[in-house]
Design an enzyme around this catalytic site. Structure first.
Site, PDB file in Angstrom:
ATOM      1  N   LYS A 250     -56.454 -40.260-111.170  1.00 40.84           N
ATOM      2  CA  LYS A 250     -56.467 -39.270-112.247  1.00 40.84           C
ATOM      3  C   LYS A 250     -55.688 -39.769-113.463  1.00 40.84           C
ATOM      4  O   LYS A 250     -56.123 -39.634-114.600  1.00 40.84           O
ATOM      5  CB  LYS A 250     -55.874 -37.964-111.724  1.00 40.84           C
ATOM      6  CG  LYS A 250     -56.097 -36.740-112.579  1.00 40.84           C
ATOM      7  CD  LYS A 250     -55.607 -35.512-111.810  1.00 40.84           C
ATOM      8  CE  LYS A 250     -55.852 -34.241-112.582  1.00 40.84           C
ATOM      9  NZ  LYS A 250     -55.395 -33.049-111.825  1.00 40.84           N
TER      10      LYS A 250
ATOM     11  N   GLU B 200     -50.957 -48.286-105.890  1.00 38.65           N
ATOM     12  CA  GLU B 200     -51.759 -48.869-104.821  1.00 38.65           C
ATOM     13  C   GLU B 200     -53.214 -49.070-105.252  1.00 38.65           C
ATOM     14  O   GLU B 200     -53.824 -50.107-104.959  1.00 38.65           O
ATOM     15  CB  GLU B 200     -51.709 -47.963-103.576  1.00 38.65           C
ATOM     16  CG  GLU B 200     -50.325 -47.786-102.969  1.00 38.65           C
ATOM     17  CD  GLU B 200     -49.516 -46.657-103.614  1.00 38.65           C
ATOM     18  OE1 GLU B 200     -48.462 -46.316-103.070  1.00 38.65           O
ATOM     19  OE2 GLU B 200     -49.963 -46.126-104.656  1.00 38.65           O
TER      20      GLU B 200
ATOM     21  N   GLY C  11     -55.111 -33.500-106.413  1.00 38.33           N
ATOM     22  CA  GLY C  11     -55.747 -34.579-105.677  1.00 38.33           C
ATOM     23  C   GLY C  11     -56.241 -34.181-104.306  1.00 38.33           C
ATOM     24  O   GLY C  11     -57.349 -34.552-103.885  1.00 38.33           O
ATOM     25  N   ARG C  12     -55.455 -33.407-103.561  1.00 40.02           N
ATOM     26  CA  ARG C  12     -55.851 -33.057-102.189  1.00 40.02           C
ATOM     27  C   ARG C  12     -56.924 -31.979-102.154  1.00 40.02           C
ATOM     28  O   ARG C  12     -57.421 -31.647-101.070  1.00 40.02           O
ATOM     29  CB  ARG C  12     -54.622 -32.632-101.385  1.00 40.02           C
ATOM     30  CG  ARG C  12     -53.799 -31.507-101.987  1.00 40.02           C
ATOM     31  CD  ARG C  12     -52.450 -31.394-101.281  1.00 40.02           C
ATOM     32  NE  ARG C  12     -51.563 -30.411-101.896  1.00 40.02           N
ATOM     33  CZ  ARG C  12     -50.765 -30.659-102.921  1.00 40.02           C
ATOM     34  NH1 ARG C  12     -50.757 -31.855-103.491  1.00 40.02           N
ATOM     35  NH2 ARG C  12     -49.959 -29.718-103.395  1.00 40.02           N
TER      36      ARG C  12
ATOM     37  N   GLU D   7     -48.603 -31.694 -97.573  1.00 37.81           N
ATOM     38  CA  GLU D   7     -48.250 -31.910 -98.975  1.00 37.81           C
ATOM     39  C   GLU D   7     -48.248 -30.595 -99.743  1.00 37.81           C
ATOM     40  O   GLU D   7     -47.466 -30.411-100.678  1.00 37.81           O
ATOM     41  CB  GLU D   7     -49.213 -32.907 -99.621  1.00 37.81           C
ATOM     42  CG  GLU D   7     -48.761 -33.400-101.000  1.00 37.81           C
ATOM     43  CD  GLU D   7     -49.550 -34.586-101.493  1.00 37.81           C
ATOM     44  OE1 GLU D   7     -49.191 -35.732-101.153  1.00 37.81           O
ATOM     45  OE2 GLU D   7     -50.545 -34.372-102.220  1.00 37.81           O
TER      46      GLU D   7
ATOM     47  N   HIS E 214     -56.400 -38.729 -73.025  1.00 37.98           N
ATOM     48  CA  HIS E 214     -55.915 -39.881 -72.260  1.00 37.98           C
ATOM     49  C   HIS E 214     -54.721 -40.534 -72.928  1.00 37.98           C
ATOM     50  O   HIS E 214     -54.394 -41.682 -72.638  1.00 37.98           O
ATOM     51  CB  HIS E 214     -57.050 -40.895 -72.086  1.00 37.98           C
ATOM     52  CG  HIS E 214     -58.174 -40.380 -71.249  1.00 37.98           C
ATOM     53  ND1 HIS E 214     -58.224 -40.537 -69.880  1.00 37.98           N
ATOM     54  CD2 HIS E 214     -59.283 -39.659 -71.582  1.00 37.98           C
ATOM     55  CE1 HIS E 214     -59.318 -39.964 -69.417  1.00 37.98           C
ATOM     56  NE2 HIS E 214     -59.974 -39.419 -70.426  1.00 37.98           N
TER      57      HIS E 214
ATOM     58  N   LYS F 198     -42.311 -42.311-104.919  1.00 39.55           N
ATOM     59  CA  LYS F 198     -43.009 -43.258-105.789  1.00 39.55           C
ATOM     60  C   LYS F 198     -42.060 -43.851-106.823  1.00 39.55           C
ATOM     61  O   LYS F 198     -42.087 -45.059-107.096  1.00 39.55           O
ATOM     62  CB  LYS F 198     -44.172 -42.554-106.496  1.00 39.55           C
ATOM     63  CG  LYS F 198     -45.341 -42.201-105.598  1.00 39.55           C
ATOM     64  CD  LYS F 198     -46.430 -41.525-106.421  1.00 39.55           C
ATOM     65  CE  LYS F 198     -47.624 -41.146-105.570  1.00 39.55           C
ATOM     66  NZ  LYS F 198     -48.672 -40.455-106.365  1.00 39.55           N
TER      67      LYS F 198
END
Length: 514
Positions: free
Chosen positions: A177, A183, A238-239, A324, A355, A481
């Site tokens: 954005k 990253e 963002g999420r 978040e 398992h 960050k």
């Protein structure tokens, strides 16, 4: 819960609700009619009805950043502001045109070859949503283009993609954005260097990049043309962004009509959320149960267990969405809250987890709540029936447990002598009384995935509203960050002795390895 079921043959009917093909069974929650009535009263006392109206109408429910949270407008839900929907529609028109050009072979790479491979570069909300949907859609829908995802700053992920990609036929989507996500830009630079090495320094590399960003200038400085830079409104976090231009890789891989079906599923849940009475409202009920478990019963964990390989990334998606959003400890007045908020979300495909970590659920000292998510196909195979059986057995066994007397009976039935029975029986005891919700959905489709993701989004909003926290900022993430940038830049600001020592050790190990 054993006693509750034993004393009420209608418990399932009273503690389940449905909406547009989905069924939410919460009868295995540690809940009674009186407790549910109190929780519904709590929602009313918190002004939830007004809160829902405030969010949908575009009021600044993100009160710390003074922003709206209009992700429902990205689904073109009719109760959201017309101006927001018009903004989405304008961007969508540009996206549709671009996708059509790529599919028709009109938008080509620097050498004139058509695009056959799309690599999506993003992280967090710019990655988790599209990745989940791509995994869910791929087994049953035809793909127009190959689709890959790279999020990790560890270049192992993107190198593995580049090793099998053809530079002349590869398109990179840079999803950030702000166009400053470290990253994502690291991977974008790696992609650009790879293209330049393969196609030549004079090649028009802009033919191999598009951006999803509001920072057109930064995208242009990187080498991405303005007409292939698609914005994401400031009022979509963002999420919550998978419904927006972040859906471009899905449109390219599966077609715009598939993405439309996904949006329609989200709108279906929006309608239910906005109109159904709270006592029969799936997101509201799910939210109240989560508050009951985390705040009143003190359960710190919540396991999401999809019994479908296609939904294997759902727990990771919900980790970000819930933790978040509601991993907060101060209220709208900036004062500490006096109760537990979001639990720790974790999980994975159900039969795989059986398992591995399910043992802790049965006999460990920690108590958690569960969501069993179970897609139901029209003509189930033997594998599908096995999934159904495992999911239902797990939820029932976690609720019922196994008493000491039952353990003794089982051991005696194996022909074990009394002394050995008494020695082993305590090790077979399972406490039970573990609360779970089972969500049945029709087979995994774009529409049903839209329903499920919107359901969990609304659940998060309801919980944040009742807890009195802001579900739409993430200042804690930003702290991490900023500190990472300081360390990378060599700043001594806020360095503790551990960080100083570790940096020195890293330098020493690097020199030794060299």
């Amino acid at each position: 819960m054993r006693d509750l079921f034993a004393g009420d043959a209608t418990r399932f009917e009273r503690f389940s609700c449905a909406a547009d093909g989905l069924l939410l069974d919460y009868s295995k929650q540690r809940i009674t009619s009186s407790a549910m009535a109190e929780l519904l009263a709590l929602a009313d006392e918190a002004g939830l009805k007004d809160g829902i109206a405030a969010m949908l109408s575009g009021e600044p429910v993100n009160f710390t950043e003074n922003r709206a949270a209009l992700h429902c407008a990205a689904r073109m839900f009719e109760l959201t502001p017309a101006a927001a929907r018009a903004e989405i529609a304008a961007t969508r028109k540009r996206l549709d045109t671009f996708v059509a050009r790529v599919h028709a072979g009109e938008f080509v790479g620097a050498t004139g070859r058509p695009i056959r491979h799309v690599v999506h570069l993003g992280i967090g909300g710019s990655d988790l949503g599209p990745r989940l949907l791509a995994e869910a859609f791929a087994p049953s829908l035809p793909t127009r283009l190959e689709l890959s995802f790279a999020a990790n700053v560890d270049d192992t992920e993107i190198r593995a993609i580049l090793d099998r990609a053809n530079p002349a036929e590869t398109l990179f989507i840079v999803a950030s954005k702000s166009f400053s996500t470290a990253e994502t830009l690291f991977n974008a630079r790696a992609a650009r260097a790879w293209l330049a090495a393969a196609l030549g320094a004079d090649a028009d590399l802009s033919r191999h990049f598009v951006a999803i960003s509001n920072n057109v200038a930064a995208a242009a400085a990187f080498g991405i043309a303005e007409d292939t830079t698609f914005p994401m409104p400031e009022w979509i976090g963002g999420r919550f962004s998978v419904w927006s231009a972040i859906g471009l890789p899905l449109m390219l891989a599966f077609g715009t009509e598939v993405f439309d079906d996904f949006l329609a599923g989200g709108r279906s849940m929006d309608t239910h959320f906005a109109t159904a009475p709270f006592a029969a409202n799936l997101p509201v009920i799910a939210a109240l149960l989560g508050i009951w478990n985390a705040t009143f019963l003190g359960l710190d964990g919540h396991a999401v267990l999809p019994y479908s390989h296609r939904l294997r990334s759902l727990p990771a998606y919900l980790q970000q969405l819930e933790m978040e959003s509601n991993g907060k400890s101060v209220d709208h007045q900036g004062q500490p809250v006096g109760w537990q908020t979001a639990p720790i979300i974790f999980g994975g495909p159900g039969t795989v987890g059986q398992h591995a970590y399910h043992q802790l659920f049965y006999q460990g000292t920690r108590k958690v709540a569960f969501d069993f998510v179970l897609p139901i196909c029209a003509t189930p195979s033997a594998t599908d029936r096995s999934l159904f059986g495992n999911a239902l057995a797990q939820s029932a066994a976690l609720m019922l447990g196994r008493t000491l007397d039952e353990a003794r009976t089982e051991l005696r039935a194996r022909g074990i002598d009394d002394a050995e029975v008494e020695r082993l029986a305590p090790h077979l005891v399972c406490a039970g009384n573990q609360p779970s919700t089972t969500l049945l959905m029709p087979s995994v489709t774009p529409f049903t995935l839209g329903q499920i993701l919107a359901l969990y989004e609304h659940k998060v909003f309801v919980q944040g509203w009742i807890w009195g926290i802001n579900s739409f900022d993430q200042y804690g993430v930003e702290l991490g960050k900023n500190m990472a940038r300081d360390i990378e830049a060599g700043s001594d600001r806020q360095r503790d002795s551990s960080t100083v020592g570790l940096l020195a050790a890293i330098d020493a190990m690097t020199r030794k390895a060299g």
